[in-house]
Design a protein around this motif. Structure first.
Motif, short mmCIF file in Angstrom:
data_model
loop_
_atom_site.label_atom_id
_atom_site.label_comp_id
_atom_site.label_asym_id
_atom_site.label_seq_id
_atom_site.Cartn_x
_atom_site.Cartn_y
_atom_site.Cartn_z
N GLU A 167 0.86 -1.25 -0.02
CA GLU A 167 0.14 -0.03 0.00
C GLU A 167 0.98 1.29 -0.03
OE1 GLU A 167 -0.82 -2.67 2.07
OE2 GLU A 167 -2.63 -3.11 1.29
N LEU A 200 1.17 4.25 -2.65
CA LEU A 200 1.16 5.71 -2.41
C LEU A 200 2.42 6.49 -2.91
CD1 LEU A 200 -0.14 8.29 -1.15
CD2 LEU A 200 0.64 7.21 1.13
N HIS A 243 -2.86 14.42 -3.80
CA HIS A 243 -2.02 13.37 -3.08
C HIS A 243 -1.27 14.52 -2.13
CE1 HIS A 243 -2.39 9.84 -5.46
NE2 HIS A 243 -2.43 9.38 -4.46
N SER A 262 -3.34 16.41 0.33
CA SER A 262 -3.71 15.63 1.35
C SER A 262 -2.66 15.42 2.43
CB SER A 262 -3.98 14.06 0.96
OG SER A 262 -5.16 13.91 0.02
N LEU A 270 -1.53 17.70 6.89
CA LEU A 270 -1.08 16.46 8.12
C LEU A 270 0.37 16.72 8.39
CD1 LEU A 270 -2.63 13.19 6.41
CD2 LEU A 270 -3.55 14.81 8.14
N ILE A 291 1.45 18.09 12.21
CA ILE A 291 2.26 17.43 12.82
C ILE A 291 3.48 17.95 13.15
CG2 ILE A 291 3.87 15.33 12.82
CD1 ILE A 291 1.59 14.03 11.71
N ILE A 351 -8.57 11.99 10.14
CA ILE A 351 -7.52 13.14 10.27
C ILE A 351 -7.13 13.19 11.82
CG2 ILE A 351 -7.02 15.59 9.94
CD1 ILE A 351 -7.33 13.34 7.31
N LEU A 398 -4.19 10.67 11.87
CA LEU A 398 -3.22 11.09 10.90
C LEU A 398 -2.55 12.56 11.38
CD1 LEU A 398 -4.23 9.58 7.65
CD2 LEU A 398 -2.73 8.60 9.28
N GLY A 399 -3.26 13.13 11.84
CA GLY A 399 -2.76 14.66 12.29
C GLY A 399 -1.86 14.40 13.38
N GLY A 400 -1.67 13.54 14.03
CA GLY A 400 -0.76 13.36 15.12
C GLY A 400 -1.53 13.41 16.35
N GLY A 401 -2.92 13.06 16.36
CA GLY A 401 -3.64 13.14 17.85
C GLY A 401 -4.56 14.52 17.83
N HIS A 430 -7.85 11.56 -2.30
CA HIS A 430 -7.63 11.97 -1.12
C HIS A 430 -7.63 10.62 -0.23
CE1 HIS A 430 -8.80 16.20 -1.90
NE2 HIS A 430 -7.89 16.38 -1.18
N GLU A 435 -7.15 7.72 -1.26
CA GLU A 435 -6.02 6.77 -1.55
C GLU A 435 -4.93 7.30 -0.84
OE1 GLU A 435 -6.31 6.65 -5.77
OE2 GLU A 435 -8.21 5.34 -5.71
N SER A 436 -4.71 8.33 -0.50
CA SER A 436 -3.39 8.91 0.21
C SER A 436 -3.47 8.45 1.54
CB SER A 436 -3.35 10.29 0.06
OG SER A 436 -3.23 11.00 -1.21
N TYR A 479 -5.39 6.17 3.23
CA TYR A 479 -5.55 4.74 3.41
C TYR A 479 -4.36 3.98 3.93
CZ TYR A 479 -6.78 -0.38 2.74
OH TYR A 479 -6.68 -1.61 2.85
N PRO A 480 -3.27 3.97 2.91
CA PRO A 480 -2.01 3.32 3.44
C PRO A 480 -1.44 3.79 4.74
CG PRO A 480 -2.18 4.44 1.08
CD PRO A 480 -3.12 4.71 1.64
N LEU A 481 -1.77 5.21 4.86
CA LEU A 481 -1.01 5.82 6.29
C LEU A 481 -1.74 5.03 7.29
CD1 LEU A 481 -0.52 9.48 4.89
CD2 LEU A 481 1.21 7.77 5.06
N LYS A 511 -3.74 2.60 7.57
CA LYS A 511 -3.47 1.03 7.70
C LYS A 511 -2.24 0.81 8.55
CE LYS A 511 -3.48 -3.08 4.92
NZ LYS A 511 -4.05 -4.10 3.76
N THR A 512 -1.18 1.34 8.02
CA THR A 512 0.46 1.16 8.41
C THR A 512 0.43 1.59 9.97
OG1 THR A 512 1.12 1.81 6.01
CG2 THR A 512 2.74 1.66 8.07
N ILE A 513 -0.28 2.85 10.22
CA ILE A 513 -0.29 3.25 11.61
C ILE A 513 -1.03 2.21 12.43
CG2 ILE A 513 -1.10 5.01 13.03
CD1 ILE A 513 -0.24 7.17 11.16
N LYS A 515 1.32 -0.93 13.07
CA LYS A 515 2.14 -0.75 13.95
C LYS A 515 1.85 -0.49 15.14
CE LYS A 515 6.16 2.01 13.07
NZ LYS A 515 7.54 1.35 12.29
#
Lengths: 310, 310
Positions: free
Chosen positions: A215, A219, A292, A295, A299, A303, B198, B201-204, B292, B294-295, B297-299, B301-303, B306
């Motif tokens: 994924e 991206l 992209h 988006s 963020l 951050i 968001i 992804l925006g860091g909380g 948007h 698609e940008s 989702y991978p982030l 999912k990865t977070i 982890k």
């Protein structure tokens, strides 16, 4: 011949390493540092290098340009490319018509402001392909060899570019000349706007973690395509095969942290504007959608702000 | 009349609160819980409510459907909508032709699999607009009143939907019927795919931090527009004025953490697939680009991966 006068602004990893290398080559170097002034004045800058450790002792160390009494031949700007660092104001009282401004910084469209502010001065733009990190005050780790690319901004190769390149090469720094430095910047941006940014936004990913995730790979590819298309529409033709090249190259790296991730983890400011903000601005100017990047930018900006507050 | 048999699968905040409310209303409730089985069997579930605290004591508590010997009238599925929870397999040996499956879950297109797996059973889809959180094993905090929306899946209002709504309303749970539950799901998704995602992804970020940032607001708007366009192309017409409504509504909230952010901070799995993954799949089916999403989702999912490893 008199020694050439160099003024280094920014004693981070890149500036310290390169000036350290040429400081033994018959040039006079003044280094300007605010945070590390005392320690540099006392002890110089320690460079731990994979080749051979050395010490960079500037001929003079200053805290403010008001202490600078020479006429600078080259002002080397090697700070981070951050909106809050006003280099234009900083050099206002010391710049001379013969002074060449050299930007050794990341990002895209980082030259315009200083180029417009000093229209009579030559501007050289440079890109450092090297792995160096500042690990403590006045202490730099040099972990991987690379090369330096410089060119006259906005394009061409001047006498002063050639002279600078000669000085670097004679001091053992591989430095190549680039007629179209903007094109080189766009190419470097393609890697920075994708891997650097995603390594932070993905929650702290190494290059290996990024290349091993389907994924994230997809991206990364999407971002790279967007930047290539924008470069194209901005007049810089880059073949899409560079995407595969970059992905292959990155997947063969050891599990590295990107420089932006290191900045984030060490609570240092990230180059959000130089890497993403400026890119989006250029897209807006030509009315191109870069969804992209649009988006990711809010963020990363958010951050970055949160990280600096903490 | 015999008591209706309810089987609750998932004793999280939503399931516990709603079943707790109707458990006093002449229905027989069995609750299935794996992690909290012992404590629920012993003490029931404590509901700390802004209205009045109460205890939900299921008529029977089980650990596995193999212990279930009744014929369920309603199976209430109130687990998180996660790919790894195989509800279809879980209920295989206890479902009866008269059983109605009720999904009280977030996300989009979460009904298709179970609907196809049990074509002879009625499926009711429901959305909970309420602020409830599980704060400890078998302990729920109910912080803000809201309402429940239910409808027959994929559309319509059946006798069983009406009966269920009647049971809820008589027990003091405001429950409205919705002929087009998919439309309601799309509308809820617009908020979840933007603010929930968001905030992580925006860091909380709290709702206040999100509505107060110009850049984040503009990203939120971009995501919402994308989802509205996708809904439109999928046959669900939603007016874009909902965007302003949501932004106004959210900006008037206190500085709340979204449910996804709470999940993230408490190292619980996030509903990445139900909120983003399924949405992207639907876009792919109709060949629509959703850059948007698609940008993001991978982030996310990865977070999520982890976060669960740590």
């Amino acid at each position: 011949m008199n020694k050439l006068n160099f003024l280094l602004i920014g004693t981070g990893a890149v500036g310290s390493y390169y000036m350290g290398k040429i400081s033994r080559a018959g040039v006079h170097i003044t280094s300007l540092s605010i945070t590390d002034y005392e320690i540099i004045k006392k002890k110089g800058i320690q460079i731990n290098s994979i080749n051979k450790d050395f010490k960079f002792i500037p001929d003079k160390t200053i805290k403010s340009t008001s202490e600078y009494l020479l006429i600078p031949d080259y002002i080397i700007i090697a700070t981070k490319a951050l909106p809050e660092i006003d280099v234009i104001a900083m050099i206002k009282n010391i710049i001379h018509k013969k002074t060449t401004i050299v930007l050794l910084q990341n990002g895209i469209d980082i030259e315009t402001k200083i180029f417009n502010a000093y229209p009579d001065n030559e501007v050289i733009s440079g890109l450092a392909y090297i792995t160096v990190n500042k690990i403590a005050p006045a202490t730099i780790n040099h972990q991987a060899n690379g090369w330096l690319v410089i060119g006259k901004y906005p394009n061409g190769i001047s006498k002063k570019t050639k002279l600078l390149s000669k000085i670097f090469n004679e001091a053992g720094v591989q430095c190549t000349l680039e007629k179209d430095i903007n094109l080189a910047r766009w190419k470097k941006l393609i890697w920075n706007a994708s891997y650097n940014v995603i390594s932070v936004l993905g929650g702290g990913l190494t290059t290996k973690e990024m290349t091993q995730s389907k994924e994230i790979n997809s991206l990364i590819t999407g971002i790279m395509k967007e930047v290539i298309l924008l470069a194209d529409k901005s007049g810089y033709k880059i073949d899409e095969s560079l995407i595969d090249e970059y992905i292959n190259f990155t997947s063969k790296m050891p599990a590295n942290k990107t420089s932006m991730l290191l900045d984030y983890e060490n609570k240092r400011p990230m180059e959000v504007e130089a890497i993403l903000g400026n890119t989006i601005k250029m897209a807006k100017k030509i009315n191109m959608a870069v969804p992209h990047l649009e988006s990711l930018y809010p963020l990363l900006k958010t951050i970055n702000q949160k990280n600096r507050k903490n």
